[in-house]
Design an enzyme around this catalytic site. Sequence first.
Site, PDB file in Angstrom:
ATOM      1  N   LYS A 132      33.278  38.883  50.336  1.00 27.93           N
ATOM      2  CA  LYS A 132      34.090  38.782  50.592  1.00 27.93           C
ATOM      3  C   LYS A 132      34.813  38.186  50.985  1.00 27.93           C
ATOM      4  O   LYS A 132      36.253  36.673  51.301  1.00 27.93           O
ATOM      5  CB  LYS A 132      35.052  39.117  48.894  1.00 27.93           C
ATOM      6  CG  LYS A 132      34.577  39.825  47.577  1.00 27.93           C
ATOM      7  CD  LYS A 132      35.676  40.275  46.512  1.00 27.93           C
ATOM      8  CE  LYS A 132      34.998  40.336  45.268  1.00 27.93           C
ATOM      9  NZ  LYS A 132      35.969  40.667  44.116  1.00 27.93           N
TER      10      LYS A 132
ATOM     11  N   LYS B  13      25.699  34.217  37.804  1.00 27.85           N
ATOM     12  CA  LYS B  13      26.262  34.800  36.518  1.00 27.85           C
ATOM     13  C   LYS B  13      27.322  34.253  36.157  1.00 27.85           C
ATOM     14  O   LYS B  13      28.213  33.507  37.470  1.00 27.85           O
ATOM     15  CB  LYS B  13      26.588  36.309  36.639  1.00 27.85           C
ATOM     16  CG  LYS B  13      27.766  36.954  37.759  1.00 27.85           C
ATOM     17  CD  LYS B  13      27.975  38.690  37.276  1.00 27.85           C
ATOM     18  CE  LYS B  13      29.709  38.315  37.919  1.00 27.85           C
ATOM     19  NZ  LYS B  13      30.520  38.813  36.950  1.00 27.85           N
TER      20      LYS B  13
ATOM     21  N   LYS C 274      34.690  35.005  36.271  1.00 28.69           N
ATOM     22  CA  LYS C 274      36.113  34.342  35.609  1.00 28.69           C
ATOM     23  C   LYS C 274      36.730  33.395  38.080  1.00 28.69           C
ATOM     24  O   LYS C 274      37.367  32.830  37.811  1.00 28.69           O
ATOM     25  CB  LYS C 274      37.198  34.893  35.428  1.00 28.69           C
ATOM     26  CG  LYS C 274      37.026  36.596  36.268  1.00 28.69           C
ATOM     27  CD  LYS C 274      38.492  37.096  34.785  1.00 28.69           C
ATOM     28  CE  LYS C 274      37.778  38.531  34.549  1.00 28.69           C
ATOM     29  NZ  LYS C 274      38.681  39.232  35.867  1.00 28.69           N
TER      30      LYS C 274
HETATM   31  P1  ADP Z   1      34.277  38.711  36.558  1.00 28.52           P
HETATM   32  O1  ADP Z   1      32.888  38.418  37.526  1.00 28.52           O
HETATM   33  O2  ADP Z   1      34.632  37.004  35.449  1.00 28.52           O
HETATM   34  O3  ADP Z   1      35.455  38.341  37.926  1.00 28.52           O
HETATM   35  P2  ADP Z   1      34.022  41.379  37.004  1.00 28.52           P
HETATM   36  O4  ADP Z   1      33.315  41.081  37.686  1.00 28.52           O
HETATM   37  O5  ADP Z   1      35.956  41.734  37.131  1.00 28.52           O
HETATM   38  O6  ADP Z   1      33.977  39.768  35.995  1.00 28.52           O
HETATM   39  O7  ADP Z   1      33.500  42.462  35.616  1.00 28.52           O
HETATM   40  C1  ADP Z   1      34.423  42.782  34.935  1.00 28.52           C
HETATM   41  C2  ADP Z   1      33.888  43.467  33.912  1.00 28.52           C
HETATM   42  O8  ADP Z   1      32.548  41.860  33.396  1.00 28.52           O
HETATM   43  C3  ADP Z   1      31.936  44.078  34.575  1.00 28.52           C
HETATM   44  O9  ADP Z   1      31.648  45.068  33.620  1.00 28.52           O
HETATM   45  C4  ADP Z   1      31.107  43.276  34.731  1.00 28.52           C
HETATM   46  O10 ADP Z   1      29.474  43.989  34.825  1.00 28.52           O
HETATM   47  C5  ADP Z   1      31.123  42.772  33.276  1.00 28.52           C
HETATM   48  N1  ADP Z   1      30.434  41.231  33.736  1.00 28.52           N
HETATM   49  C6  ADP Z   1      30.590  39.734  34.202  1.00 28.52           C
HETATM   50  N2  ADP Z   1      29.673  38.907  34.714  1.00 28.52           N
HETATM   51  C7  ADP Z   1      29.515  39.066  33.344  1.00 28.52           C
HETATM   52  C8  ADP Z   1      28.574  38.442  33.090  1.00 28.52           C
HETATM   53  N3  ADP Z   1      28.474  36.722  33.274  1.00 28.52           N
HETATM   54  N4  ADP Z   1      26.909  39.051  32.358  1.00 28.52           N
HETATM   55  C9  ADP Z   1      27.553  39.880  31.727  1.00 28.52           C
HETATM   56  N5  ADP Z   1      28.457  40.949  32.424  1.00 28.52           N
HETATM   57  C10 ADP Z   1      29.631  40.197  33.438  1.00 28.52           C
HETATM   58 NA    NA Z   2      35.312  39.794  39.638  1.00 29.01          NA
END
Ligand code: ADP
Ligand code: NA
Length: 331
Positions: free
Chosen positions: A114, A198, A201
């Site tokens: 990041k 993956k 958001k």
């Molecule tokens: P994002 O990448 O959307 O900001 P976060 O890193 O804040 O998501 O993750 C929030 C939760 O959602 C965590 O428990 C993470 O493991 C799960 N998560 C996020 N993206 C995925 C995905 N593409 N597939 C499965 N689980 C996910």
């Molecule tokens: Na994130």
Amino acid sequence: THRSRIFSGMQPTSDSLQLGNYLGALTQWVALQDEHDAIYCVVDLHALTVNPDPAVLRDRTRRTAAQFLAAGVDPARSILFVQSHVPEHAELAWLLSCQTGFGEAGRMTQFKDKSSKQGSEGTTVGLFTYPVLMAADILLYDTNLVPVGEDQRQHLELSRDLAQRLNQRFGPGTAVVPDPHIVKATAKIYDLQDPTSKMSKSAESPNGLIELLDDPKVVAKRIRSAVTDAEREIRFDPAAKPGISNLLTIYSALTGRPVDAIVADYDGKGYGDLKKDLAEVVVGFLAPFQERVHGYLADPASLDEVLADGADRAQALAAPTLERLYDRFGL
Ligand code: ADP
Ligand code: NA
């Protein structure tokens, strides 16, 4: 009987969560709340690391909580609250930051990723100490189990190291060492346009996302435009066919049907058929979900009351832990 305590949180960093958050995290949270003492948190202090607009942050915090509720997080069976409502999180983070090596924090790969994107002037000290705040979130509740995705493993390792260090320095029983809770069948959902990364958001383009609060027409269009491959055969093969495999994973997760059964249904049919049907499945899931979210958002006073009650219950657990740690640290 001793029920193990679970803590998990999610940042309010967007107006809508995405399908990966739901399938990878929220469905797990809901499943865990009966058998465990579960504590679920909208981690708004963590969201400050990217310096959000105050009004936007406040709105996203409520929206995130509403999505937790709509997914089935039940305040009668778990504790649901907002991190900044319980000031003990920030207090414990300071104690832990004085126990964390500078080099140790610098080895966190998520910080490296990041901060390299944001440059050294755009990177805050908060982003650097983020994993210490996360350790505080966990240790504050004497947490036994933390549901984690692969991306959070290293941060949980730091929480474990800190707990063990506290027990060595300040005596046994200072902190509970948390374990990761890995669920076997956790669906990992990939970006529709870039099916080897993956779904997130924080993705640069929204086109690969299925956002839980998006217009169903937009969602259907994104699914129909999902990247696939030059073959025609529908089969589950994440290495050779990441796009189709991702669509099958989503289909299976939302319908509860095994991937093999779905593949058999599409014998002799094309990618277009699969995409069209999947769009219907996703929209069919989203419609009632969105209705529930909008119900919660239409009554902010009740939502705030649920969150205030959650904060009271969380603080009742957090305050004695912090007091114990203050005492052990000589404060
Ligand atoms: P994002 O990448 O959307 O900001 P976060 O890193 O804040 O998501 O993750 C929030 C939760 O959602 C965590 O428990 C993470 O493991 C799960 N998560 C996020 N993206 C995925 C995905 N593409 N597939 C499965 N689980 C996910
Ligand atoms: Na994130």
